[in-house]
Enzyme design. Structure first.
Site, PDB file in Angstrom:
ATOM      1  N   PRO A 353       8.157  -1.854   3.411  1.00  0.00           N
ATOM      2  CA  PRO A 353       6.806  -1.283   3.485  1.00  0.00           C
ATOM      3  C   PRO A 353       5.748  -2.222   2.922  1.00  0.00           C
ATOM      4  CG  PRO A 353       8.362   0.384   2.756  1.00  0.00           C
ATOM      5  CD  PRO A 353       9.121  -0.917   2.796  1.00  0.00           C
ATOM      6  N   CYS A 354       4.583  -2.232   3.558  1.00  0.00           N
ATOM      7  CA  CYS A 354       3.565  -3.231   3.219  1.00  0.00           C
ATOM      8  C   CYS A 354       2.312  -2.650   2.577  1.00  0.00           C
ATOM      9  CB  CYS A 354       3.168  -3.996   4.483  1.00  0.00           C
ATOM     10  SG  CYS A 354       2.369  -2.968   5.741  1.00  0.00           S
TER      11      CYS A 354
END
EC number: 2.1.1.37
Length: 732
Positions: A353-354
């Site tokens: 996840p960013c």
């Protein structure tokens, strides 16, 4: 030394990070504004961008090599020696306390000045935690200029004036793991007058053996960092202890847990008629609905499994990839759940996840801690599965912003510690056929003993770039626009979208749309200004086909779309990785070959892959041939025995490049794309055929055979005049 054991005496250099300084600052430029020109011009006669030294036209050389030089402070200096700096040099990136491995001693004929030319080295503590902070451990640092055709090893050389030299030091260049060949191995003879641990440590710091094991390579453009680089172990030809035996590389490859073992020279005994390559296997951690897996499938990889902790996205993943395993698992539990025997893949995607690293993340979120911890699972995952290649896509904020820099370095550290070399870059996906300005960090890591794959070169660009034209919103939504009346989709119901008072814009030209996010973002405004894009329209703008499954509510579907690794870009990156593996497995390239363009590398060796029949551009849903038929699930067999290399083709060097940050790219008008008037509500119409049911859902996801473009446009316009009564807007 009586009473003191050296190995117990010297602790690792475990000080804090307050003394560290970055090799290059990755901070956003203060003058980045939307008013900047959106591309960089590259003139035909300016291939080097004023960075490559020109060849002198004089008959006589300006400088010559001399065998050695006698220095007043440290005696005779010759190639192979290592010297330490005593003060900063204004004409290089070297600074006090750095080191230079001397490759040449140069005399300038006009002035008689003698200088040292070699490779800069720095203590690893200055780039911690990318490298472990061990005492007297160094890394080599190269600046490589973009568009400079010289070998990187030549570009990495730096000059040092003799008055900046402090003393000579003993230094070993090796790719053996720590602590091999360090002072711990040789047990230095510390003066008997030193009895305290701190004094002994200081003495070794000043006089003990130095060891360099890694190379940190950074690409620069006109003196500025480009967020492109490479971090790897030194190659055998660069090491002091292996230079005499670099020919012992091999064609036949045995896979070990940490390195690729080679038996014989792959180039001299290359097979004349290679057998048909096997299909490489692919696994997808943090898979979401399957953006990376879709790209892998289009590249011809065999998708074995996808893992995520979100049950809803796995429902979509299972429908999109029925032959793969959809594994619901918290990634922290992966080491206890998966084994290499049951889940081994050749290429592993780890796009965690960013959100936390994004520039749009301006306030704390409830999942921040989980997203940060996900980055720490990269090392354990590859330690268990030991893939040959690792891929990763992330927001550029991870490398760009100072507040995230230690996290970025720790990510590299995990890969290095597991025996992988790393290559990374930041690209604007609009240059690869995506109809939005989506700038992302890409990373490829290869197990030691396997060459690093190159990143694909741009395929699309602004007018005058020499590339395909940028893809517009109008182009991207063509599949929806060309569906026949009666087609229903739960994720495309524009009449149910909340009405907004936005500003209409031209979907064919003008500023390119900004990045689609998990919530849609400010870019999610439909071009008539009255509503936001539906999840299905957003998925088209992310490069998905119409038959790609989404799951859950419309909000959940939009999140699946916004978080996805766009399959257009994933296909190009993963195809490059597969082509590199295939070329290596067939003995066409060596394990330590520096490959920036595989086609050029093979062509230079005289290797013909029948590339005239290849097609390495992505399986884009925006191309006309794919509007009427499904995109290819993999490369065709072609006329040779390669599975992936038959799609390799020559890439075009662009004359213009889009800027990564700042100005928004514009799509220029072209004569064949200009339209005077168009019915506003005629774009992207769907006709409600009744309540949604299983048959309707099945019909929604099947491929639709298309009529000719003229017939399609006529149907759209007739439908508009029937339903909406002829409201028009000006688009020019």
């Amino acid at each position: 030394m009586p009473g003191i054991e050296v190995v117990d005496l010297i602790s690792d250099d475990g000080e804090g990070y307050d003394e560290e300084h970055d090799v290059f600052g990755y901070e956003p430029e203060e003058n980045e504004t939307p008013d900047q020109i959106s591309y960089i011009e590259i003139q035909d006669d300016e291939d080097s961008l004023d960075e490559t030294p020109t060849t002198p036209t004089e008959s006589f050389p300006e400088e010559i090599e001399v065998p050695h030089i006698d220095h007043h402070g440290c005696g005779r200096i010759k190639p192979g020696d290592t010297v330490e700096m005593k003060n900063a040099s204004s004409d290089s990136t070297l600074r006090a306390g750095d080191f230079l491995r001397v490759e040449k001693v140069i005399e300038v004929l006009e002035t008689g000045e003698v200088k040292l030319r070699g490779y800069a080295m720095r203590r690893t503590k200055h780039l911690a935690p990318q490298f472990d902070r061990h005492l007297n451990e160094l890394f080599m640092n190269w600046e490589v200029r973009q568009n400079d055709e010289r070998r990187h090893s030549d570009q990495g050389l730096q000059d040092l004036a003799l008055d900046h030299v402090s003393r000579k030091r003993e230094c070993v260049l090796t790719n053996r793991p720590y602590p091999s060949l360090s002072f711990r191995d040789i047990k230095p003879e510390i003066p008997t007058s030193i009895r305290k641990n701190e004094e002994a440590r200081d003495w070794i710091y000043e006089h003990g053996r130095l060891v360099c094991r890694y190379l940190n390579k950074v690409f620069v453009h006109k003196g500025k960092a480009t967020y492109t680089g490479e971090v790897r172990s030194l190659y055998e030809e660069e090491c002091d202890d292996t230079k005499a035996s670099t020919s012992a590389a091999g064609k036949h490859h045995r896979h070990s847990s940490s390195v690729e073992i080679l038996d014989s020279d792959p180039i001299s005994e290359r097979p004349q008629l290679p057998q048909k390559s096997r299909r490489y296997r692919f696994g997808d951690c943090f898979c979401g609905a399957g953006g990376a897996s879709k790209g892998a499938s289009n590249a011809g990889l065999k998708v074995l499994w996808g893992a995520d902790n979100d049950k809803t996205v796995l429902e979509a993943y299972e429908l999109n990839f029925p032959d793969a395993s959809a594994i619901e698992i918290d990634i922290h539990e992966l080491p206890t759940y998966m084994t290499r025997k049951n889940f081994y893949v050749d290429i592993l995607n780890l796009s965690c996840p960013c959100q936390f690293w994004s520039g749009a993340h301006t306030c704390p979120g409830q999942n921040d801690q989980k997203n940060v911890e996900a980055l720490y699972t990269v090392g354990p995952a590859i330690k268990i599965l030991k893939p040959r290649i690792v891929s990763l896509e992330q927001t550029p904020g991870l490398i760009r912003f100072k507040k995230h820099r230690l996290y970025w370095r720790f990510l590299i550290h995990q890969l290095l510690n597991e025996g992988y070399n790393v290559r990374y870059t930041v690209e604007n996906f609009a240059e690869f056929g995506l109809p939005q300005r989506r700038t992302r960090l890409l990373l490829l890591a290869a197990k030691r003993g396997i060459p690093l794959p190159p990143f694909p070169r741009p395929t699309h660009g602004p007018f005058g770039s020499g590339l395909k034209p940028l893809v517009s919103i109008w182009d991207a939504l063509a599949p929806i626009r060309q569906l026949p009346p009666g087609t229903r989709d739960h994720y495309h119901q524009p009449w149910e979208e909340k009405r907004v008072n936005g500003i209409p814009y031209n979907p064919r030209e003008g500023p390119m749309m900004k990045c689609i996010t998990a919530s849609g973002g400010p870019a999610a405004l439909y071009f008539d200004g009255t509503r936001r894009f539906t999840p299905r329209e957003a998925s088209c703008l992310q490069g998905f086909d119409l038959d790609f499954y989404l799951a859950g509510s419309k909000t959940q579907a939009m999140r699946q779309v916004g978080n996805a690794f766009p399959p257009i870009m994933a296909e190009l990156v993963l195809l490059s990785a597969a082509q590199t593996l295939e070329a290596f497995d067939h003995g066409l390239i060596d394990k330590e070959e520096d490959i920036l363009d595989l086609y050029e590398t093979l062509t230079a060796k005289g290797i013909d892959l029948n590339s005239s029949s290849a097609a390495s551009s992505p399986s884009s849903p925006f191309s006309s041939e794919n509007l009427a038929s499904s995109s290819s699930s993999g490369p065709s067999s072609g006329e040779n025995n390669f599975r992936y290399l038959n799609r390799l083709r020559r890439s075009i060097v662009p004359k213009k490049r889009l800027r990564l940050f700042g100005a928004v790219p514009r799509i220029e008008a072209r004569p064949d794309r200009r339209v005077k008037k168009r019915a506003a509500a005629g774009f992207g119409l769907f006709v409600d055929g009744g309540a949604d049911d299983d048959d309707g859902a099945s019909e929604r996801r099947k491929r639709i055979k298309q009529d000719s473009p003229a017939t399609q446009q006529k149907q759209i316009e007739e439908q508009f005049w029937r339903e909406y009564g002829g409201k028009t807007i000006e688009l020019d």
